[in-house]
Design a protein around this motif. Structure first.
Motif, PDB file in Angstrom:
ATOM      1  N   LYS A 176     -13.558  46.100  -6.540  1.00 44.28           N
ATOM      2  CA  LYS A 176     -12.293  46.247  -7.293  1.00 44.28           C
ATOM      3  C   LYS A 176     -12.393  47.412  -8.268  1.00 44.28           C
ATOM      4  O   LYS A 176     -11.483  48.236  -8.375  1.00 44.28           O
ATOM      5  N   ASP A 181     -10.945  39.116   6.494  1.00 44.41           N
ATOM      6  CA  ASP A 181     -10.556  37.780   6.011  1.00 44.41           C
ATOM      7  C   ASP A 181     -11.583  37.244   5.011  1.00 44.41           C
ATOM      8  O   ASP A 181     -11.219  36.601   4.021  1.00 44.41           O
ATOM      9  N   LEU A 202     -10.975  39.107   1.766  1.00 42.13           N
ATOM     10  CA  LEU A 202      -9.774  38.574   1.125  1.00 42.13           C
ATOM     11  C   LEU A 202     -10.063  37.225   0.468  1.00 42.13           C
ATOM     12  O   LEU A 202      -9.650  36.978  -0.673  1.00 42.13           O
ATOM     13  N   ALA A 203     -10.819  36.368   1.144  1.00 41.26           N
ATOM     14  CA  ALA A 203     -11.185  35.062   0.579  1.00 41.26           C
ATOM     15  C   ALA A 203     -12.033  35.238  -0.675  1.00 41.26           C
ATOM     16  O   ALA A 203     -11.869  34.509  -1.663  1.00 41.26           O
ATOM     17  N   PHE A 261     -11.927  37.813  -2.732  1.00 39.54           N
ATOM     18  CA  PHE A 261     -11.015  38.265  -3.783  1.00 39.54           C
ATOM     19  C   PHE A 261     -10.229  37.092  -4.347  1.00 39.54           C
ATOM     20  O   PHE A 261     -10.064  36.957  -5.556  1.00 39.54           O
ATOM     21  N   GLN A 262      -9.725  36.234  -3.479  1.00 38.86           N
ATOM     22  CA  GLN A 262      -8.954  35.085  -3.939  1.00 38.86           C
ATOM     23  C   GLN A 262      -9.810  34.176  -4.815  1.00 38.86           C
ATOM     24  O   GLN A 262      -9.349  33.696  -5.855  1.00 38.86           O
ATOM     25  N   LEU A 263     -11.048  33.952  -4.405  1.00 34.82           N
ATOM     26  CA  LEU A 263     -11.952  33.108  -5.173  1.00 34.82           C
ATOM     27  C   LEU A 263     -12.200  33.682  -6.571  1.00 34.82           C
ATOM     28  O   LEU A 263     -12.328  32.950  -7.549  1.00 34.82           O
ATOM     29  N   GLN A 264     -12.245  35.012  -6.663  1.00 34.64           N
ATOM     30  CA  GLN A 264     -12.494  35.681  -7.944  1.00 34.64           C
ATOM     31  C   GLN A 264     -11.195  36.053  -8.669  1.00 34.64           C
ATOM     32  O   GLN A 264     -11.222  36.745  -9.674  1.00 34.64           O
ATOM     33  N   ARG A 265     -10.079  35.630  -8.117  1.00 32.65           N
ATOM     34  CA  ARG A 265      -8.758  35.924  -8.690  1.00 32.65           C
ATOM     35  C   ARG A 265      -8.507  37.429  -8.799  1.00 32.65           C
ATOM     36  O   ARG A 265      -8.021  37.935  -9.815  1.00 32.65           O
ATOM     37  N   ASP A 277      -6.607  40.675  -6.993  1.00 38.65           N
ATOM     38  CA  ASP A 277      -5.449  40.954  -6.147  1.00 38.65           C
ATOM     39  C   ASP A 277      -5.909  41.464  -4.780  1.00 38.65           C
ATOM     40  O   ASP A 277      -6.542  42.511  -4.667  1.00 38.65           O
ATOM     41  N   GLY A 278      -5.571  40.731  -3.738  1.00 40.50           N
ATOM     42  CA  GLY A 278      -5.983  41.069  -2.378  1.00 40.50           C
ATOM     43  C   GLY A 278      -5.334  42.325  -1.830  1.00 40.50           C
ATOM     44  O   GLY A 278      -5.794  42.884  -0.834  1.00 40.50           O
ATOM     45  N   SER A 279      -4.275  42.791  -2.475  1.00 39.83           N
ATOM     46  CA  SER A 279      -3.617  44.011  -1.981  1.00 39.83           C
ATOM     47  C   SER A 279      -4.524  45.234  -2.110  1.00 39.83           C
ATOM     48  O   SER A 279      -4.244  46.274  -1.516  1.00 39.83           O
TER      49      SER A 279
END
Length: 165
Positions: free
Chosen positions: A85, A112, A115-116, A118-122, A124-126
């Motif tokens: 990031k 995938d 992306l998972a 990123f989601q776990l770490q909050r 932004d997946g974009s």
């Protein structure tokens, strides 16, 4: 009391060690401890200079790229996700190759998994839509990292820094 390395053992968790390092860098630790750090760092720099003086100087054959091109491993981990990031946000970084081991979860591709993470770490997946990022799957134990010859050639011709997490 001078710093003797015991501070690492006195701060056994990442959080307590991080707080201690923050105190050092923000001047909240006694001056004599930080001066011991400075003296030790100077001593280590002198040792590096002494023992590397006869190392051959690298002379690259390719022109340097305009901006950093970084190969980073482990971006599906928590630290790696934050590093990726940060790298994407830096103007000095032209491109990032994110190399992760193949087949982390059966049937789940590297995008995938990233992306998972990123989601776990909050995060932004974009970020994954950035043209700065190339996601790679490989095997770090393989001589060519489990990558094709074309990809290896591309990495050899462009990467300026490697961050191995």
């Amino acid at each position: 009391m001078p710093f003797d390395g015991s501070k690492i053992y006195e701060n056994p968790t990442a959080k307590s060690l991080g707080n201690y390092i923050f105190k050092i860098t923000s001047g909240q630790v006694l001056h004599h401890e930080t001066s011991v750090f400075a003296a030790r760092a100077e001593e280590m720099a002198m040792l590096v200079s002494t023992y590397t003086v006869q190392f051959a100087q690298h002379k690259g054959t390719l022109p340097l790229p305009d901006g950093e091109v970084i190969l980073v491993t482990g971006t599906t981990g928590s630290l790696g996700a934050h590093v990726l990031k940060t790298l994407v946000s830096l103007d000095s970084v032209r491109h990032i190759y994110a190399l992760n081991r193949e087949g982390g979860k059966k049937g789940v591709d590297v995008r995938d998994r990233q992306l998972a993470a990123f989601q776990l770490q909050r995060i932004d997946g974009s970020i994954l839509t950035s043209s700065k990022i190339t996601l790679l799957e490989g095997d770090l134990q393989d001589a060519n990292l489990g990558l094709s010859e074309n990809v290896i050639r591309e990495l050899r011709g462009s990467v300026t820094s490697i961050i191995h997490l």
